[in-house]
Scaffold this motif. Structure first.
Motif, PDB file in Angstrom:
ATOM      1  N   ILE A  93       0.534  -0.279  -0.468  1.00 37.35           N
ATOM      2  CA  ILE A  93       1.357   0.933  -0.423  1.00 37.35           C
ATOM      3  C   ILE A  93       2.821   0.574  -0.236  1.00 37.35           C
ATOM      4  CG2 ILE A  93       1.866   3.018   0.914  1.00 37.35           C
ATOM      5  CD1 ILE A  93      -1.151   3.082   1.622  1.00 37.35           C
ATOM      6  N   GLY A  94       3.094  -0.281   0.752  1.00 35.13           N
ATOM      7  CA  GLY A  94       4.478  -0.632   1.064  1.00 35.13           C
ATOM      8  C   GLY A  94       5.193  -1.293  -0.098  1.00 35.13           C
ATOM      9  N   GLY A  95       4.527  -2.228  -0.757  1.00 26.41           N
ATOM     10  CA  GLY A  95       5.147  -2.906  -1.891  1.00 26.41           C
ATOM     11  C   GLY A  95       5.467  -1.952  -3.018  1.00 26.41           C
ATOM     12  N   ARG A  96       4.574  -1.034  -3.275  1.00 26.19           N
ATOM     13  CA  ARG A  96       4.808  -0.084  -4.363  1.00 26.19           C
ATOM     14  C   ARG A  96       5.900   0.919  -4.007  1.00 26.19           C
ATOM     15  NH1 ARG A  96      -1.313  -0.863  -4.422  1.00 26.19           N
ATOM     16  NH2 ARG A  96      -1.805  -1.540  -6.543  1.00 26.19           N
ATOM     17  N   LEU A  97       5.936   1.356  -2.752  1.00 34.26           N
ATOM     18  CA  LEU A  97       7.002   2.269  -2.340  1.00 34.26           C
ATOM     19  C   LEU A  97       8.368   1.596  -2.465  1.00 34.26           C
ATOM     20  CD1 LEU A  97       5.446   3.992   0.813  1.00 34.26           C
ATOM     21  CD2 LEU A  97       5.905   5.047  -1.406  1.00 34.26           C
TER      22      LEU A  97
ATOM     23  N   SER B 135       9.422  10.130 -11.793  1.00 38.05           N
ATOM     24  CA  SER B 135      10.328   8.985 -11.743  1.00 38.05           C
ATOM     25  C   SER B 135       9.645   7.810 -11.056  1.00 38.05           C
ATOM     26  CB  SER B 135      11.595   9.352 -10.974  1.00 38.05           C
ATOM     27  OG  SER B 135      11.286   9.570  -9.605  1.00 38.05           O
ATOM     28  N   ALA B 136      10.321   6.643 -11.057  1.00 35.44           N
ATOM     29  CA  ALA B 136       9.755   5.455 -10.408  1.00 35.44           C
ATOM     30  C   ALA B 136       9.517   5.684  -8.928  1.00 35.44           C
ATOM     31  CB  ALA B 136      10.680   4.256 -10.624  1.00 35.44           C
ATOM     32  N   SER B 137      10.414   6.432  -8.280  1.00 31.28           N
ATOM     33  CA  SER B 137      10.239   6.714  -6.847  1.00 31.28           C
ATOM     34  C   SER B 137       8.958   7.486  -6.601  1.00 31.28           C
ATOM     35  CB  SER B 137      11.429   7.510  -6.321  1.00 31.28           C
ATOM     36  OG  SER B 137      12.613   6.761  -6.403  1.00 31.28           O
ATOM     37  N   PHE B 138       8.724   8.514  -7.409  1.00 28.77           N
ATOM     38  CA  PHE B 138       7.516   9.302  -7.228  1.00 28.77           C
ATOM     39  C   PHE B 138       6.269   8.519  -7.629  1.00 28.77           C
ATOM     40  CE2 PHE B 138      10.536  12.823  -7.098  1.00 28.77           C
ATOM     41  CZ  PHE B 138      10.018  13.562  -6.034  1.00 28.77           C
ATOM     42  N   LEU B 139       6.408   7.648  -8.615  1.00 28.94           N
ATOM     43  CA  LEU B 139       5.270   6.806  -8.975  1.00 28.94           C
ATOM     44  C   LEU B 139       4.928   5.850  -7.834  1.00 28.94           C
ATOM     45  CD1 LEU B 139       6.065   5.961 -12.709  1.00 28.94           C
ATOM     46  CD2 LEU B 139       4.331   7.539 -11.842  1.00 28.94           C
ATOM     47  N   GLY B 140       5.967   5.363  -7.132  1.00 27.46           N
ATOM     48  CA  GLY B 140       5.713   4.533  -5.956  1.00 27.46           C
ATOM     49  C   GLY B 140       4.995   5.317  -4.876  1.00 27.46           C
ATOM     50  N   MET B 141       5.388   6.579  -4.673  1.00 26.76           N
ATOM     51  CA  MET B 141       4.732   7.416  -3.668  1.00 26.76           C
ATOM     52  C   MET B 141       3.285   7.721  -4.039  1.00 26.76           C
ATOM     53  SD  MET B 141       7.809  10.065  -2.709  1.00 26.76           S
ATOM     54  CE  MET B 141       6.801  10.910  -1.496  1.00 26.76           C
TER      55      MET B 141
ATOM     56  N   VAL C 139       1.336 -10.329   1.832  1.00 28.16           N
ATOM     57  CA  VAL C 139       0.764 -10.781   0.558  1.00 28.16           C
ATOM     58  C   VAL C 139       0.664  -9.628  -0.431  1.00 28.16           C
ATOM     59  CG1 VAL C 139      -1.368 -11.588  -0.530  1.00 28.16           C
ATOM     60  CG2 VAL C 139      -0.480 -12.763   1.481  1.00 28.16           C
ATOM     61  N   PHE C 140       0.072  -8.532  -0.013  1.00 24.34           N
ATOM     62  CA  PHE C 140      -0.202  -7.458  -0.958  1.00 24.34           C
ATOM     63  C   PHE C 140       1.036  -6.642  -1.291  1.00 24.34           C
ATOM     64  CE2 PHE C 140      -4.299  -8.808   0.426  1.00 24.34           C
ATOM     65  CZ  PHE C 140      -5.046  -8.744  -0.737  1.00 24.34           C
ATOM     66  N   ALA C 141       1.995  -6.596  -0.384  1.00 21.30           N
ATOM     67  CA  ALA C 141       3.263  -5.949  -0.726  1.00 21.30           C
ATOM     68  C   ALA C 141       3.967  -6.727  -1.832  1.00 21.30           C
ATOM     69  CB  ALA C 141       4.156  -5.849   0.513  1.00 21.30           C
ATOM     70  N   ASN C 142       3.930  -8.054  -1.755  1.00 21.48           N
ATOM     71  CA  ASN C 142       4.554  -8.872  -2.800  1.00 21.48           C
ATOM     72  C   ASN C 142       3.807  -8.778  -4.126  1.00 21.48           C
ATOM     73  OD1 ASN C 142       6.953 -10.784  -1.986  1.00 21.48           O
ATOM     74  ND2 ASN C 142       5.661 -10.615  -0.163  1.00 21.48           N
ATOM     75  N   ILE C 143       2.501  -8.715  -4.071  1.00 22.78           N
ATOM     76  CA  ILE C 143       1.729  -8.633  -5.316  1.00 22.78           C
ATOM     77  C   ILE C 143       2.100  -7.381  -6.098  1.00 22.78           C
ATOM     78  CG2 ILE C 143      -0.574  -8.258  -6.280  1.00 22.78           C
ATOM     79  CD1 ILE C 143      -1.690 -10.023  -4.043  1.00 22.78           C
ATOM     80  N   TYR C 144       2.170  -6.247  -5.400  1.00 18.87           N
ATOM     81  CA  TYR C 144       2.227  -4.959  -6.098  1.00 18.87           C
ATOM     82  C   TYR C 144       3.615  -4.344  -6.189  1.00 18.87           C
ATOM     83  CZ  TYR C 144      -2.795  -5.329  -5.844  1.00 18.87           C
ATOM     84  OH  TYR C 144      -4.085  -5.774  -5.985  1.00 18.87           O
ATOM     85  N   THR C 145       4.640  -5.087  -5.830  1.00 19.76           N
ATOM     86  CA  THR C 145       5.999  -4.564  -5.939  1.00 19.76           C
ATOM     87  C   THR C 145       6.331  -4.124  -7.358  1.00 19.76           C
ATOM     88  OG1 THR C 145       6.740  -5.979  -4.121  1.00 19.76           O
ATOM     89  CG2 THR C 145       8.440  -5.103  -5.567  1.00 19.76           C
ATOM     90  N   THR C 146       5.821  -4.829  -8.359  1.00 16.93           N
ATOM     91  CA  THR C 146       6.191  -4.527  -9.747  1.00 16.93           C
ATOM     92  C   THR C 146       5.430  -3.345 -10.341  1.00 16.93           C
ATOM     93  OG1 THR C 146       4.556  -6.071 -10.665  1.00 16.93           O
ATOM     94  CG2 THR C 146       6.755  -6.950 -10.178  1.00 16.93           C
TER      95      THR C 146
ATOM     96  N   GLY D 144       9.092  -0.983  -4.397  1.00 13.96           N
ATOM     97  CA  GLY D 144       9.358  -1.181  -5.818  1.00 13.96           C
ATOM     98  C   GLY D 144       9.841   0.082  -6.499  1.00 13.96           C
ATOM     99  N   GLY D 145       9.225   1.227  -6.171  1.00 13.11           N
ATOM    100  CA  GLY D 145       9.609   2.478  -6.807  1.00 13.11           C
ATOM    101  C   GLY D 145      10.953   2.993  -6.345  1.00 13.11           C
ATOM    102  N   PHE D 146      11.156   3.079  -5.036  1.00 11.46           N
ATOM    103  CA  PHE D 146      12.397   3.650  -4.517  1.00 11.46           C
ATOM    104  C   PHE D 146      13.606   2.764  -4.807  1.00 11.46           C
ATOM    105  CE2 PHE D 146       9.625   6.434  -2.072  1.00 11.46           C
ATOM    106  CZ  PHE D 146      10.336   7.621  -2.114  1.00 11.46           C
ATOM    107  N   MET D 147      13.451   1.462  -4.642  1.00 10.56           N
ATOM    108  CA  MET D 147      14.599   0.587  -4.880  1.00 10.56           C
ATOM    109  C   MET D 147      14.955   0.519  -6.366  1.00 10.56           C
ATOM    110  SD  MET D 147      15.579  -0.093  -1.930  1.00 10.56           S
ATOM    111  CE  MET D 147      16.989  -1.009  -2.544  1.00 10.56           C
ATOM    112  N   THR D 148      13.962   0.636  -7.241  1.00 11.58           N
ATOM    113  CA  THR D 148      14.249   0.670  -8.681  1.00 11.58           C
ATOM    114  C   THR D 148      15.123   1.870  -9.019  1.00 11.58           C
ATOM    115  OG1 THR D 148      12.212  -0.492  -9.266  1.00 11.58           O
ATOM    116  CG2 THR D 148      13.218   0.858 -10.980  1.00 11.58           C
ATOM    117  N   ASP D 149      14.818   3.027  -8.442  1.00 13.60           N
ATOM    118  CA  ASP D 149      15.630   4.218  -8.693  1.00 13.60           C
ATOM    119  C   ASP D 149      17.000   4.139  -8.027  1.00 13.60           C
ATOM    120  OD1 ASP D 149      13.877   5.487 -10.356  1.00 13.60           O
ATOM    121  OD2 ASP D 149      13.052   6.819  -8.832  1.00 13.60           O
ATOM    122  N   LEU D 150      17.065   3.560  -6.832  1.00 12.42           N
ATOM    123  CA  LEU D 150      18.317   3.564  -6.072  1.00 12.42           C
ATOM    124  C   LEU D 150      19.307   2.499  -6.534  1.00 12.42           C
ATOM    125  CD1 LEU D 150      16.987   4.100  -2.427  1.00 12.42           C
ATOM    126  CD2 LEU D 150      18.257   5.743  -3.828  1.00 12.42           C
TER     127      LEU D 150
END
Length: 419
Positions: free
Chosen positions: A149-153, A248-254, A23-30, A155-161
């Motif tokens: 944490i997982g959703g944001r990671l 970057s988005a990756s670091f923001l995800g981290m 649930v929370f990974a899906n909420i915070y992916t963006t 979201g950040g890494f895949m956005t950059d990649l």
């Protein structure tokens, strides 16, 4: 009843924690991709944040339906069905090309995402013994933090990649795995007693909960704390993506790895509550939240990260206490009581950005800190009031009156406040 440290305890708690992670990974992916969404779709930071705010707002609205419905038809099937719908919408989000379409899908997703949070703690309240409940809620909420944490990671890494759409494709695969494990691990309810769904009775139950100061203060504490906490993270992404940090988005995800301190705090909370009164623990958590917020004023990336670590610990420590307090002290219609807590919680998440936006526009991050401290001072006062009520027994008569009006608890004249 499920007792602490039994195989049934670990199996069911792991199942609900995996559902919570999904649930929370899906909420915070963006959330870590907000600067990219703002740039790609040519919208303001506030409008870009609607991809999160509208999701949490619709989730809050859905809780008013899922909680009472689960009191009538049961817990397990409703949780599983809602998560299956989430999986399909997550996959569809990967093919979106317009911002308006993205928002509509996120609104629909928010409605379905409410199924598990609205019911999980009520399920625990039905099936777990009181000593097991406090520990299980802490572990379950640690699943919330890991999901965030997982959703944001992702979201950040895949956005950059590979672009922001790819984040939703990866998330749909992870969601499928979580759903299958939840189906396998979660046992059917054994102690659930259905209550016929009558709108008048549902509204009456909710009104009784809202009139009970023992519950209402916990609702306000959870909602106002989240009102600040989650939106601090939204604005700090804009702070750290600009000069002089340029992350970057990756670091923001981290950045959201800071939630790990909250994971530890949630798991620890049940043990601490065995030694200290829960309202006192809430006050302690808010104090840490205030301290961490002040630390973020130091103009250093490491200081900001340290402040966010302290914030996460304090916030989730208080949240674990407040949510389990509601489950302990709701003597009837637990699904409705837990749902109301989460309604306050997610409405707070949805509205906090509007509150902090003027502070951000006028004074940047320093303004956000000032706006945060004003609200946290209020929640600290509420926690102190709740502790004083616990000490004196004030509010028990209110709950006793509600119980006398409940068909499921006829004859009970007075309830003491659970420690």
């Amino acid at each position: 009843m499920i007792e602490i440290r039994t195989p049934q305890f670990w199996r069911s708690t792991l199942a609900l924690s995996l559902g919570s992670f999904m649930v929370f990974a899906n909420i915070y992916t963006t959330q870590p991709m907000l600067p990219q969404l703002s740039e790609q779709f040519a919208v303001s930071p506030l409008v870009a944040s609607w991809s999160l705010s509208l999701t949490t707002l619709m989730l809050a609205c859905s809780l008013l339906i899922y909680g009472p419905l689960s009191d009538a038809i049961g817990r397990r099937g409703l949780m599983l069905g809602s998560l299956a719908g989430v999986l399909l919408l997550t996959l569809g989000l990967g093919f979106v090309e317009e911002f308006q379409t993205l928002l509509w899908l996120r609104v629909a997703q928010g409605f379905l995402l409410g199924g598990l949070p609205a019911i999980a703690i009520a399920y625990m309240g039905d099936e777990y013994s009181k000593p097991a409940l406090g520990i299980a809620v802490g572990i379950y909420i640690s699943g919330n933090t890991l999901g965030g944490i997982g959703g944001r990671l992702i979201g950040g890494f895949m956005t950059d990649l590979a672009g922001w759409q790819s984040a939703f494709w990866v998330m749909s695969g992870i969601s499928l795995l979580c759903l299958l494990l939840l189906i396998w691990l979660l046992p059917p309810s054994r102690h659930f007693t259905p209550k016929p769904f009558r709108l008048g009775a549902v509204l009456g139950d909710m009104a009784s909960h809202l009139r009970n100061p023992v519950l209402l203060l916990a609702y306000l504490i959870g909602g106002l704390n989240f009102f600040i906490f989650i939106n601090q993270y939204s604005y700090v992404t804009f702070l750290l993506s600009a000069d002089p940090y340029l992350l970057s988005a990756s670091f923001l995800g981290m950045l959201f790895l800071c939630y790990l301190s909250g994971t530890f705090a949630s798991a620890l909370s049940g043990r601490v509550a065995q030694r200290l009164a829960q309202p006192l623990c809430m006050l302690l958590g808010i104090g840490m939240f205030i301290s961490g917020t002040l630390v973020t004023l130091i103009p250093s990336l490491w200081a900001i990260l340290a402040g966010l670590l302290i914030n996460s610990f304090g916030f989730f420590f208080c949240h674990s206490m407040a949510s389990s307090w509601v489950s302990h002290n709701a003597r009837f219609a637990r699904g409705s009581a837990s749902s109301l807590y989460l309604v306050f919680y997610y409405v707070g998440a949805s509205c906090g950005g509007f509150y902090l936006e003027p502070f951000w526009q006028s004074a940047g991050w320093q303004g956000v800190v000032l706006g945060s401290l004003l609200v946290l001072a209020l929640t600290a006062a509420m926690a102190l009031k709740l502790w004083l009520m616990w000490r004196t027994g004030e509010g028990a008569a209110v709950e006793g009156a509600a119980l006398r009006g409940s068909k499921t608890e006829v004859g009970q004249q007075r309830c003491s406040i659970a420690r």
